[in-house]
Scaffold this motif. Structure first.
Motif, PDB file in Angstrom:
ATOM      1  N   TRP A 195       0.813  -1.223   0.000  1.00 39.65           N
ATOM      2  CA  TRP A 195       0.000   0.000   0.000  1.00 39.65           C
ATOM      3  C   TRP A 195       0.846   1.273   0.000  1.00 39.65           C
ATOM      4  O   TRP A 195       0.605   2.195  -0.766  1.00 39.65           O
ATOM      5  CB  TRP A 195      -0.948  -0.001   1.191  1.00 39.65           C
ATOM      6  N   GLU A 196       1.846   1.338   0.845  1.00 39.27           N
ATOM      7  CA  GLU A 196       2.670   2.543   0.963  1.00 39.27           C
ATOM      8  C   GLU A 196       3.466   2.820  -0.322  1.00 39.27           C
ATOM      9  O   GLU A 196       3.879   3.945  -0.555  1.00 39.27           O
ATOM     10  CB  GLU A 196       3.633   2.402   2.141  1.00 39.27           C
ATOM     11  N   GLN A 197       3.690   1.792  -1.129  1.00 36.18           N
ATOM     12  CA  GLN A 197       4.481   1.953  -2.358  1.00 36.18           C
ATOM     13  C   GLN A 197       3.637   2.377  -3.556  1.00 36.18           C
ATOM     14  O   GLN A 197       4.181   2.717  -4.603  1.00 36.18           O
ATOM     15  CB  GLN A 197       5.201   0.641  -2.690  1.00 36.18           C
ATOM     16  N   VAL A 198       2.318   2.354  -3.426  1.00 38.28           N
ATOM     17  CA  VAL A 198       1.438   2.768  -4.518  1.00 38.28           C
ATOM     18  C   VAL A 198       1.587   4.281  -4.678  1.00 38.28           C
ATOM     19  O   VAL A 198       1.563   5.020  -3.682  1.00 38.28           O
ATOM     20  CB  VAL A 198      -0.029   2.391  -4.216  1.00 38.28           C
ATOM     21  N   PRO A 199       1.755   4.764  -5.892  1.00 37.85           N
ATOM     22  CA  PRO A 199       1.944   6.206  -6.098  1.00 37.85           C
ATOM     23  C   PRO A 199       0.801   7.018  -5.472  1.00 37.85           C
ATOM     24  O   PRO A 199      -0.366   6.643  -5.575  1.00 37.85           O
ATOM     25  CB  PRO A 199       1.943   6.356  -7.621  1.00 37.85           C
ATOM     26  N   PRO A 200       1.139   8.134  -4.821  1.00 39.09           N
ATOM     27  CA  PRO A 200       0.112   8.963  -4.181  1.00 39.09           C
ATOM     28  C   PRO A 200      -0.991   9.391  -5.140  1.00 39.09           C
ATOM     29  O   PRO A 200      -2.149   9.502  -4.735  1.00 39.09           O
ATOM     30  CB  PRO A 200       0.893  10.186  -3.671  1.00 39.09           C
ATOM     31  N   GLU A 201      -0.656   9.625  -6.420  1.00 41.93           N
ATOM     32  CA  GLU A 201      -1.671  10.029  -7.396  1.00 41.93           C
ATOM     33  C   GLU A 201      -2.747   8.955  -7.545  1.00 41.93           C
ATOM     34  O   GLU A 201      -3.916   9.257  -7.755  1.00 41.93           O
ATOM     35  CB  GLU A 201      -1.038  10.311  -8.769  1.00 41.93           C
ATOM     36  N   VAL A 202      -2.333   7.703  -7.456  1.00 40.58           N
ATOM     37  CA  VAL A 202      -3.282   6.593  -7.567  1.00 40.58           C
ATOM     38  C   VAL A 202      -4.103   6.494  -6.285  1.00 40.58           C
ATOM     39  O   VAL A 202      -5.326   6.351  -6.320  1.00 40.58           O
ATOM     40  CB  VAL A 202      -2.542   5.266  -7.863  1.00 40.58           C
ATOM     41  N   ARG A 203      -3.448   6.578  -5.140  1.00 40.84           N
ATOM     42  CA  ARG A 203      -4.149   6.475  -3.850  1.00 40.84           C
ATOM     43  C   ARG A 203      -5.165   7.596  -3.675  1.00 40.84           C
ATOM     44  O   ARG A 203      -6.180   7.414  -3.015  1.00 40.84           O
ATOM     45  CB  ARG A 203      -3.158   6.485  -2.692  1.00 40.84           C
ATOM     46  N   LYS A 204      -4.910   8.767  -4.259  1.00 45.53           N
ATOM     47  CA  LYS A 204      -5.825   9.898  -4.128  1.00 45.53           C
ATOM     48  C   LYS A 204      -7.077   9.731  -4.981  1.00 45.53           C
ATOM     49  O   LYS A 204      -8.115  10.306  -4.677  1.00 45.53           O
ATOM     50  CB  LYS A 204      -5.137  11.198  -4.546  1.00 45.53           C
ATOM     51  N   ARG A 205      -6.983   8.953  -6.058  1.00 49.03           N
ATOM     52  CA  ARG A 205      -8.085   8.911  -7.022  1.00 49.03           C
ATOM     53  C   ARG A 205      -8.853   7.602  -7.071  1.00 49.03           C
ATOM     54  O   ARG A 205      -9.934   7.534  -7.649  1.00 49.03           O
ATOM     55  CB  ARG A 205      -7.550   9.215  -8.432  1.00 49.03           C
ATOM     56  N   PHE A 206      -8.277   6.541  -6.465  1.00 51.78           N
ATOM     57  CA  PHE A 206      -8.910   5.232  -6.591  1.00 51.78           C
ATOM     58  C   PHE A 206      -8.989   4.509  -5.257  1.00 51.78           C
ATOM     59  O   PHE A 206      -8.078   4.607  -4.438  1.00 51.78           O
ATOM     60  CB  PHE A 206      -8.116   4.337  -7.558  1.00 51.78           C
ATOM     61  N   ASP A 207     -10.071   3.761  -5.075  1.00 51.82           N
ATOM     62  CA  ASP A 207     -10.111   2.749  -4.029  1.00 51.82           C
ATOM     63  C   ASP A 207      -9.326   1.570  -4.586  1.00 51.82           C
ATOM     64  O   ASP A 207      -9.502   1.208  -5.752  1.00 51.82           O
ATOM     65  CB  ASP A 207     -11.542   2.274  -3.753  1.00 51.82           C
ATOM     66  N   LEU A 208      -8.467   0.972  -3.788  1.00 53.02           N
ATOM     67  CA  LEU A 208      -7.735  -0.211  -4.230  1.00 53.02           C
ATOM     68  C   LEU A 208      -8.365  -1.425  -3.566  1.00 53.02           C
ATOM     69  O   LEU A 208      -8.585  -1.441  -2.357  1.00 53.02           O
ATOM     70  CB  LEU A 208      -6.257  -0.111  -3.870  1.00 53.02           C
ATOM     71  N   VAL A 209      -8.673  -2.422  -4.364  1.00 52.30           N
ATOM     72  CA  VAL A 209      -9.380  -3.615  -3.909  1.00 52.30           C
ATOM     73  C   VAL A 209      -8.562  -4.839  -4.280  1.00 52.30           C
ATOM     74  O   VAL A 209      -7.947  -4.888  -5.346  1.00 52.30           O
ATOM     75  CB  VAL A 209     -10.779  -3.709  -4.570  1.00 52.30           C
ATOM     76  N   ALA A 210      -8.549  -5.834  -3.397  1.00 49.35           N
ATOM     77  CA  ALA A 210      -7.853  -7.090  -3.682  1.00 49.35           C
ATOM     78  C   ALA A 210      -8.682  -8.240  -3.119  1.00 49.35           C
ATOM     79  O   ALA A 210      -9.436  -8.060  -2.168  1.00 49.35           O
ATOM     80  CB  ALA A 210      -6.458  -7.083  -3.057  1.00 49.35           C
ATOM     81  N   PHE A 211      -8.527  -9.402  -3.739  1.00 52.02           N
ATOM     82  CA  PHE A 211      -9.208 -10.593  -3.220  1.00 52.02           C
ATOM     83  C   PHE A 211      -8.256 -11.770  -3.294  1.00 52.02           C
ATOM     84  O   PHE A 211      -7.367 -11.821  -4.135  1.00 52.02           O
ATOM     85  CB  PHE A 211     -10.501 -10.893  -3.986  1.00 52.02           C
ATOM     86  N   ASP A 212      -8.450 -12.686  -2.375  1.00 52.52           N
ATOM     87  CA  ASP A 212      -7.693 -13.929  -2.423  1.00 52.52           C
ATOM     88  C   ASP A 212      -8.456 -14.897  -3.315  1.00 52.52           C
ATOM     89  O   ASP A 212      -9.639 -15.144  -3.097  1.00 52.52           O
ATOM     90  CB  ASP A 212      -7.542 -14.530  -1.017  1.00 52.52           C
ATOM     91  N   PRO A 213      -7.798 -15.436  -4.355  1.00 49.20           N
ATOM     92  CA  PRO A 213      -8.466 -16.408  -5.225  1.00 49.20           C
ATOM     93  C   PRO A 213      -8.867 -17.666  -4.449  1.00 49.20           C
ATOM     94  O   PRO A 213      -8.376 -17.904  -3.347  1.00 49.20           O
ATOM     95  CB  PRO A 213      -7.412 -16.743  -6.276  1.00 49.20           C
TER      96      PRO A 213
END
Length: 182
Positions: free
Chosen positions: A137-155
């Motif tokens: 999470w901390e490595q995701v560019p701030p521009e992305v974190r400001k504009r998008f919800d980030l979602v993940a799922f375990d297959p």
């Protein structure tokens, strides 16, 4: 691949997705964003019939598609939210039971500028996207974190999604000691 290389790859991939999503999104009449789609070519009379694809939503007894219930997001830790999505064990035969998939999300840092959600998948097989998103999470560019919800799922079969139980060392030793000749 080293953890830092994976994080750099995630950051680059998310940045590319953010740029593409921004370039390919429009605004609906209510102010929300929606992906623009290209018109589909008309089917010709001589076109071969389409191959039937499994429905992502199991049919109801009446035959109509029933949408899954909405996700219930709850706070889990460090600003993340968690939810569970129940899906058919066998897509084409919903009567064979269900399996629960673990999901996590981190909401955008700036809800007023939110463009949508990005699904994170580190690849695999056998990799937990939930754990990957939390670690990266901390490595995701701030521009992305400001504009998008980030979602993940375990297959299926991984992490929090009904993980597969591997054999013990003794069980695996017995298995590999078997004579494979006919």
């Amino acid at each position: 691949m080293a953890q830092t290389d994976r994080v750099r790859a995630l950051a680059a991939g998310l940045t590319a997705i953010a740029l593409l999503t921004t370039a390919c999104s429009g605004t609906t009449s209510d102010g929300s964003t929606a992906a623009l789609t290209s018109p589909q070519p008309a089917a010709s009379a001589t076109a071969p019939p389409a191959v039937a694809q499994p429905s992502p939503v199991p049919p109801s007894p009446s035959g109509a598609a029933v949408p899954p219930p909405p996700l219930v997001w709850k706070g889990c830790d460090n600003g993340f939210q968690c939810a569970t999505l129940t899906v058919p064990l066998v897509d084409t035969d919903p009567g064979r039971g269900t399996i629960d998939l673990a999901l996590t999300r981190r909401r955008t840092a700036e809800p007023s500028r939110r463009l949508g959600s990005l699904v994170v998948n580190p690849g695999g097989p056998g990799a937990s996207a939930v754990g990957f998103l939390r670690d990266a999470w901390e490595q995701v560019p701030p521009e992305v974190r400001k504009r998008f919800d980030l979602v993940a799922f375990d297959p299926r079969g991984v992490g929090g999604s009904a993980p597969i139980r591997c054999g013990t060392t003794a069980e695996l030793d017995r298995y590999f000691a078997l004579d494979p000749s006919p």
